[in-house]
Design a protein around this motif. Structure first.
Motif, PDB file in Angstrom:
ATOM      1  N   ILE A  44       0.859  -1.185   0.000  1.00 14.42           N
ATOM      2  CA  ILE A  44       0.000   0.000   0.000  1.00 14.42           C
ATOM      3  C   ILE A  44       0.890   1.229   0.000  1.00 14.42           C
ATOM      4  O   ILE A  44       2.089   1.127   0.280  1.00 14.42           O
ATOM      5  CB  ILE A  44      -0.927   0.038   1.243  1.00 14.42           C
ATOM      6  N   LEU A  46      -0.210   4.908   1.404  1.00 13.97           N
ATOM      7  CA  LEU A  46      -1.285   5.803   1.840  1.00 13.97           C
ATOM      8  C   LEU A  46      -0.755   6.888   2.769  1.00 13.97           C
ATOM      9  O   LEU A  46       0.255   6.701   3.464  1.00 13.97           O
ATOM     10  CB  LEU A  46      -2.374   4.995   2.566  1.00 13.97           C
ATOM     11  N   ILE A 101      -6.373   1.897   8.917  1.00  9.06           N
ATOM     12  CA  ILE A 101      -6.750   2.545   7.650  1.00  9.06           C
ATOM     13  C   ILE A 101      -8.207   2.999   7.720  1.00  9.06           C
ATOM     14  O   ILE A 101      -9.092   2.199   8.034  1.00  9.06           O
ATOM     15  CB  ILE A 101      -6.585   1.569   6.456  1.00  9.06           C
ATOM     16  N   PRO A 103     -11.264   3.825   5.598  1.00  4.71           N
ATOM     17  CA  PRO A 103     -11.704   3.638   4.221  1.00  4.71           C
ATOM     18  C   PRO A 103     -12.841   4.571   3.807  1.00  4.71           C
ATOM     19  O   PRO A 103     -13.226   4.594   2.647  1.00  4.71           O
ATOM     20  CB  PRO A 103     -12.225   2.195   4.240  1.00  4.71           C
ATOM     21  N   ASP A 133      -7.443   6.122   3.216  1.00  6.99           N
ATOM     22  CA  ASP A 133      -7.616   5.423   1.933  1.00  6.99           C
ATOM     23  C   ASP A 133      -8.449   6.320   1.013  1.00  6.99           C
ATOM     24  O   ASP A 133      -9.589   6.021   0.703  1.00  6.99           O
ATOM     25  CB  ASP A 133      -8.313   4.078   2.177  1.00  6.99           C
ATOM     26  N   VAL A 138      -7.824   0.625  -1.516  1.00  6.07           N
ATOM     27  CA  VAL A 138      -7.200  -0.364  -0.628  1.00  6.07           C
ATOM     28  C   VAL A 138      -8.262  -1.199   0.099  1.00  6.07           C
ATOM     29  O   VAL A 138      -8.178  -2.425   0.151  1.00  6.07           O
ATOM     30  CB  VAL A 138      -6.238   0.319   0.367  1.00  6.07           C
ATOM     31  N   TYR A 139      -9.289  -0.520   0.619  1.00  5.54           N
ATOM     32  CA  TYR A 139     -10.336  -1.279   1.323  1.00  5.54           C
ATOM     33  C   TYR A 139     -10.991  -2.269   0.375  1.00  5.54           C
ATOM     34  O   TYR A 139     -11.327  -3.394   0.740  1.00  5.54           O
ATOM     35  CB  TYR A 139     -11.365  -0.324   1.959  1.00  5.54           C
TER      36      TYR A 139
END
Lengths: 210, 172
Positions: A44, A46, A101, A103, A133, A138-139
């Motif tokens: 990732i 982020l 994270i 989302p 995110d 990503v989620y």
């Protein structure tokens, strides 16, 4: 001249079909289903609340990661905040840092803006990265449906492999009433070289808002 | 483990209803009372498994869940418009029990919710989520529509039309 045009159109058409089909397969395989137990997890990149970008590859010494999709205001996420700090304190030194994270799309859930994430991290003294995110990619790649939603990753031959998916423990509302620490048990099993015995659990959560 | 049924009753000022300001309207207030039973999952089970000629629409929601609140009018409308056809809506709130009197009851009264509302108080969600449906990730809103011969589960939001379509597919 005409042949050239036909050729150009055909190339564009073929290219479009290829692009479209790869998009569809991305949708059906990665986005809807997401990572399963045993899946290899892509890196990732982020933005963290300290304005720095964070990737899994930044943690060269880590044995794995506790990835937690969470947010600022979902009551289940709020109820888990202290526990997430405690998990980071317990397992970061053992090689499994927490990576949180968010989302949610702040346009849909106005309490989940990056600025409010920064405030939350400061107020609650988060000891772990709290990533935004922003593209909601990503989620979707993970297949996270709700907050909080945990994925335990373990590094194996340079790959990050999913070892556990689900809840932190068996009582999301009240830490003092917890009887079984699903996630901690899974990490402890990995630390002693065992296979995770309970690989998936379910927990109530707030649906991801995008 | 001892399961018990707690019935919470709370008198709520009608000045919490729309159109009235709080403190200034003390004289205008009347008292209503709303009962919302607090159920363990074991106690909720019978509501998910009734075996009669009705169709049950069971929606899992909470007052803090925005998409749940957004779709609530659709469930209310189904409950009202399909009464004659033996359709019953049950709204299973996942609000925290300590929020019952402060949050849930005022919400139900303010919105004049007519469907049956119960509060599910069972912390070990991992044990009961799969009993509602193996397909459920645990995110809300989630809905079960069932009759004595058919059962469908949805982890999604509904508009009235969408909910009606699903209901009709079971009513046939």
């Amino acid at each position: 001249m005409k042949i050239k045009q036909i050729l150009t159109v055909s190339i564009i058409a073929i290219f479009s079909i290829v692009m479209l089909s790869s998009y569809i397969s991305l949708n059906s395989e990665s986005i809807i289903k997401g990572y399963q137990i045993g899946s290899e997890v892509a890196d990732i990149n982020l933005l963290d609340v300290d304005n720095k970008m964070v990737s899994f590859s930044d943690f060269s010494d880590a044995k794995g990661f506790i990835v937690i999709f969470t947010c600022n205001t979902c009551p289940y996420a709020v109820a888990s905040e202290d526990r997430i700090n405690a998990l980071d304190a317990e397992f970061k030194t053992k090689g499994y840092p927490v990576i949180a994270i968010n989302p949610n799309n702040p346009d849909v859930q106005p309490d989940d803006t990056f600025v409010l994430m920064q405030q939350k991290a400061k107020e609650k003294e988060f000891t772990f990265p709290y990533l935004f995110d922003e593209s909601h990619m990503v989620y979707a790649q993970f297949g996270a449906a709700k907050t909080p939603h945990v994925y335990l990753l373990q590094k194996e031959d340079g790959k990050r492999i999913v070892k556990y998916i689900g809840a932190i423990d068996d009582n999301v509302r009240k830490a003092s009433s917890v009887k079984e620490r699903f996630l901690a048990n899974a990490i402890n099993e990995l630390l002693t070289g065992k296979e995770v015995s309970l690989k998936e659990t379910k927990a109530i959560g707030c649906s991801v808002k995008v | 483990m001892l399961f018990f049924l707690a019935c919470a009753e709370k008198k709520v000022d009608s000045n919490q209803k729309e159109g009235l300001n709080s403190s200034d309207n003390k004289i205008a207030k009347t008292h209503t009372s709303t009962k919302i039973p607090i159920l363990s999952f074991k106690e909720l089970m019978p509501l998910l498994n009734k075996n009669n000629d009705s169709v049950y629409v069971v929606n899992f929601w909470a007052t803090w869940c925005k998409p749940c609140i957004k779709e609530l009018p659709a469930f209310e409308k189904i409950n009202a418009e399909y009464k004659e056809e033996k359709v019953k809506v049950i709204l299973v709130s996942l609000d925290f029990p300590e929020q019952l009197e402060k949050q849930l009851i005022p919400f139900v009264e303010k919105r004049d919710i007519m469907s049956e509302v119960v509060l599910l108080d069972d912390a070990d969600a991992n044990s009961w989520i799969p009993k509602v449906s193996e397909k459920w990730s645990g995110a809300i809103p989630a809905t079960v529509i069932y009759s004595n011969s058919e059962r469908k589960f949805y982890e999604r939001s509904f508009t009235y039309e969408e909910l009606e379509t699903e209901l009709e597919s079971i009513l046939k």
